[in-house]
Design a protein around this motif. Structure first.
Motif, PDB file in Angstrom:
ATOM      1  N   ILE A 165      19.899 -43.581  40.940  1.00 47.60           N
ATOM      2  CA  ILE A 165      18.638 -43.611  41.702  1.00 47.60           C
ATOM      3  C   ILE A 165      17.902 -44.908  41.445  1.00 47.60           C
ATOM      4  CG2 ILE A 165      16.325 -42.593  41.851  1.00 47.60           C
ATOM      5  CD1 ILE A 165      17.661 -39.849  41.338  1.00 47.60           C
ATOM      6  N   THR A 166      17.797 -45.280  40.168  1.00 46.10           N
ATOM      7  CA  THR A 166      17.082 -46.509  39.798  1.00 46.10           C
ATOM      8  C   THR A 166      17.814 -47.734  40.319  1.00 46.10           C
ATOM      9  OG1 THR A 166      16.329 -45.389  37.782  1.00 46.10           O
ATOM     10  CG2 THR A 166      16.094 -47.788  37.875  1.00 46.10           C
ATOM     11  N   GLY A 167      19.146 -47.748  40.198  1.00 44.20           N
ATOM     12  CA  GLY A 167      19.924 -48.894  40.656  1.00 44.20           C
ATOM     13  C   GLY A 167      19.788 -49.127  42.148  1.00 44.20           C
ATOM     14  N   LEU A 168      19.825 -48.043  42.938  1.00 41.93           N
ATOM     15  CA  LEU A 168      19.649 -48.168  44.385  1.00 41.93           C
ATOM     16  C   LEU A 168      18.276 -48.740  44.718  1.00 41.93           C
ATOM     17  CD1 LEU A 168      21.208 -44.766  45.549  1.00 41.93           C
ATOM     18  CD2 LEU A 168      22.165 -47.040  45.939  1.00 41.93           C
ATOM     19  N   ALA A 169      17.265 -48.268  44.015  1.00 44.96           N
ATOM     20  CA  ALA A 169      15.904 -48.750  44.265  1.00 44.96           C
ATOM     21  C   ALA A 169      15.760 -50.226  43.907  1.00 44.96           C
ATOM     22  CB  ALA A 169      14.901 -47.911  43.469  1.00 44.96           C
ATOM     23  N   VAL A 170      16.368 -50.639  42.792  1.00 45.89           N
ATOM     24  CA  VAL A 170      16.289 -52.045  42.370  1.00 45.89           C
ATOM     25  C   VAL A 170      17.019 -52.941  43.369  1.00 45.89           C
ATOM     26  CG1 VAL A 170      17.025 -53.695  40.607  1.00 45.89           C
ATOM     27  CG2 VAL A 170      15.988 -51.523  39.930  1.00 45.89           C
ATOM     28  N   PHE A 171      18.170 -52.512  43.842  1.00 40.24           N
ATOM     29  CA  PHE A 171      18.929 -53.279  44.835  1.00 40.24           C
ATOM     30  C   PHE A 171      18.081 -53.469  46.098  1.00 40.24           C
ATOM     31  CE2 PHE A 171      23.433 -53.514  46.960  1.00 40.24           C
ATOM     32  CZ  PHE A 171      23.140 -54.810  47.370  1.00 40.24           C
ATOM     33  N   ALA A 172      17.453 -52.374  46.562  1.00 35.72           N
ATOM     34  CA  ALA A 172      16.585 -52.455  47.744  1.00 35.72           C
ATOM     35  C   ALA A 172      15.390 -53.359  47.478  1.00 35.72           C
ATOM     36  CB  ALA A 172      16.116 -51.060  48.142  1.00 35.72           C
TER      37      ALA A 172
END
Length: 562
Positions: A165-172
């Motif tokens: 969840i955190t990784g997807l948000a950081v990528f975005a």
């Protein structure tokens, strides 16, 4: 080895995808023609997006975990009938290109709250700006993060949900901080990845079905097996329940209520989504009319083929499940897409995860860019820092991006909003559907009826919401289980309910009646009405040809699967 686990080759494929998108995004950021602190460059991509970038970005913002996970789940349960959302979307895009976009561009509309202020009044614009921010953050962002992370987590071993969840948000976040131009042009790569990866997944699903039924690696034979083994999954129209109908048949009707779906809410959902939605229309609002129209129609053609990517794997999972080759689905019907991914060989599994990630990240980036645009231009600059310079606006926009993603991650970590308790597709449709009738009525009358007043707009928003609640939650108990309401027994609720799409249609009709009645008490021409003329809607010959091709293709699809 766990069949679901990713191997080194899969991780390498995914890392290559991540690097390509990141490097390309940074290159676009460095090549921007205007200063990085220019507000128009940040929020509207300098007004110079190409038609193919607009079309790709529209699809990238739209296709996310809701489709890959949620719609595949509906494909597992319902079949190709749910493709109505995609094919009616193509027609809706056509309508938006012909009639909506000319109104926006002629009146220099850049945000949806700005439309409401220009056509109605500032109070309506502020109310809806705040509402849209809450909807985008707590429904759209959270559902995309949750559904996507659950799917990827199941392939990565099931122990990394919070990290994903955190990784997807950081990528975005990385993509979004570069502004609209970076978002739009990286979306081109994202769309290419999600289409290629999605088609690969569908191909493997079909060849897997073909193998299990003794036809070898033949995707055409696999498709024929699906049609033979699940004929009910290839019907567009769900019949109205009768006394002998099973609960499953009733539940299917509640999701897509036969022909009534086409006379009611499915049009409202699509026209509201594609024509009155900031994170969709923003892609076209900075372009000239011909470019915007071409981009929107390009997106319409892509929508025609999306069921191949997002619904077919769900049907394949159903056939494999019923034949005992896929004994368990983690997470119910929403686990159908992840289950199909387990059949992919090493490397291709990484490509499919990259495709899913591309859909998630592109959609997240598009939505947070629109969140920052609405907050900065329609709230912060008008009510908090009226003298904000371009530099201030860009900085505030970036802070808004960070805040939106932070809140979404915080709520998604704990599934605070209960997304996992219902199907992902159902969750999104339910919470956006409560306001769609009122918002769409307010926009459609505001564009094309000069008598519509600000008071009518406020009545429309409030009445649309109240009526949606009444028809969705209270009407069967109040009015009885009469056939004119098209009620059906919903076992999960312990009583009767009206199909959601019919609720939307009823809410819209009564909202329109109320708005017209209120407006008739005002002047014959409202002083804020838009000036319309035939020249606004004139189309180039090549545009007309594209529209005819689009309509004929949809007609052929419905003839085939009616």
């Amino acid at each position: 080895m766990n069949q679901k686990s990713l191997e080194l080759t899969d991780y390498i494929v995914f890392i290559i995808y991540f690097l390509v998108v990141s490097i390309y995004g940074y290159t676009i950021y460095r090549k921007r023609e205007k200063n990085e602190n220019d507000a128009k460059a940040y929020f509207l991509a300098e007004g110079k997006l190409t038609w193919w970038a607009i079309g790709a970005s529209l699809i990238a913002s739209n296709i996310s975990a809701e489709q890959f996970i949620g719609m595949s789940g509906e494909g597992f349960f319902l079949g190709i009938a749910v493709a109505a959302y995609e094919w009616i979307a193509a027609i809706s895009l056509l309508i938006v290109a012909i009639w909506f976009i000319p109104v926006y561009l002629k009146n220099k509309i850049y945000t949806m709250p700005q439309f409401l202020k220009t056509r109605y009044n500032e109070s309506t614009a502020l109310i809806m700006a705040v509402f849209w921010l809450f909807l985008y953050v707590f429904v759209n962002l959270t559902s995309i993060l949750y559904l996507g992370a659950v799917a990827i987590n199941s392939l990565a071993g099931g122990q990394y949900l919070h990290l994903i969840i955190t990784g997807l948000a950081v990528f975005a976040l990385i993509i979004s901080l570069g502004g609209m131009k970076v978002v739009a042009y990286t979306d081109v790569i994202q769309v290419a990845v999600l289409i290629i990866g999605g088609l690969v997944t569908s191909y493997i699903a079909l060849t897997t079905v073909s193998q299990y039924y003794g036809f070898g690696h033949d995707c055409i034979a696999g498709f024929q097996v699906l049609m033979d083994q699940a004929p009910d999954h290839f019907k567009m129209i769900m019949p109205e329940p009768i006394a002998t109908s099973t609960q499953e048949e009733i539940n299917k009707y509640l999701t897509i209520p036969g022909l009534m779906a086409y006379l009611a809410g499915i049009w409202i959902i699509n026209l509201n989504y594609w024509g009155c939605n900031q994170y969709i229309t923003q892609r076209a609002l900075g372009a000239d009319l011909d470019t915007a129209r071409s981009g929107i129609l390009f997106a319409g053609f892509i929508k025609l083929f999306m069921p191949l990517i997002v619904i077919l794997p769900g049907i394949a999972a159903y056939v494999l499940h019923e034949s005992g080759h896929l004994p368990q689905l983690v997470g119910g019907k929403d686990g159908a897409y992840s289950a199909i991914l387990t059949f992919l060989p090493t490397g291709l599994k990484g490509l499919s995860v990259a495709a899913l990630t591309a859909a998630i990240v592109a959609s997240l980036a598009g939505k947070v860019n629109s969140i920052s645009t609405i907050y900065t231009l329609d709230i912060h600059k008008k009510y908090i820092q009226k003298g904000a310079t371009d530099t201030n606006q860009v900085n505030i926009g970036r802070y808004a991006v960070f805040a939106a993603l932070f809140l979404a991650v915080l709520f998604t970590w704990n599934d605070t909003l209960g997304i996992g308790g219902v199907g992902g597709f159902t969750y999104i449709q339910k919470y956006t559907g409560f306001i769609s009738p009122g918002v769409f009525a307010m926009f459609i009358l505001g564009m094309f009826w000069k008598r519509t007043t600000g008071a009518a707009a406020v009545v429309g928003v409030l009445a649309g919401f109240v009526l949606s609640v009444v028809f969705n939650e209270l009407a069967p108990a109040w009015f009885g289980n009469d056939t004119w309401l098209y009620t059906a027994y919903a076992k999960g609720k312990g009583g009767y309910e009206i199909p959601f799409l019919i609720c939307m249609g009823l809410s819209f009709i009564f909202t329109m009646i109320l708005m017209i009645a209120v407006s008739l008490a005002g002047p014959k021409i409202n002083e804020k009405a838009f000036e319309l003329d035939k020249a606004m809607f004139k189309m180039e010959p090549q545009t007309t040809i594209l529209i005819v091709l689009l309509v004929l293709t949809i007609f052929a699809l419905y003839v085939k699967f009616w």
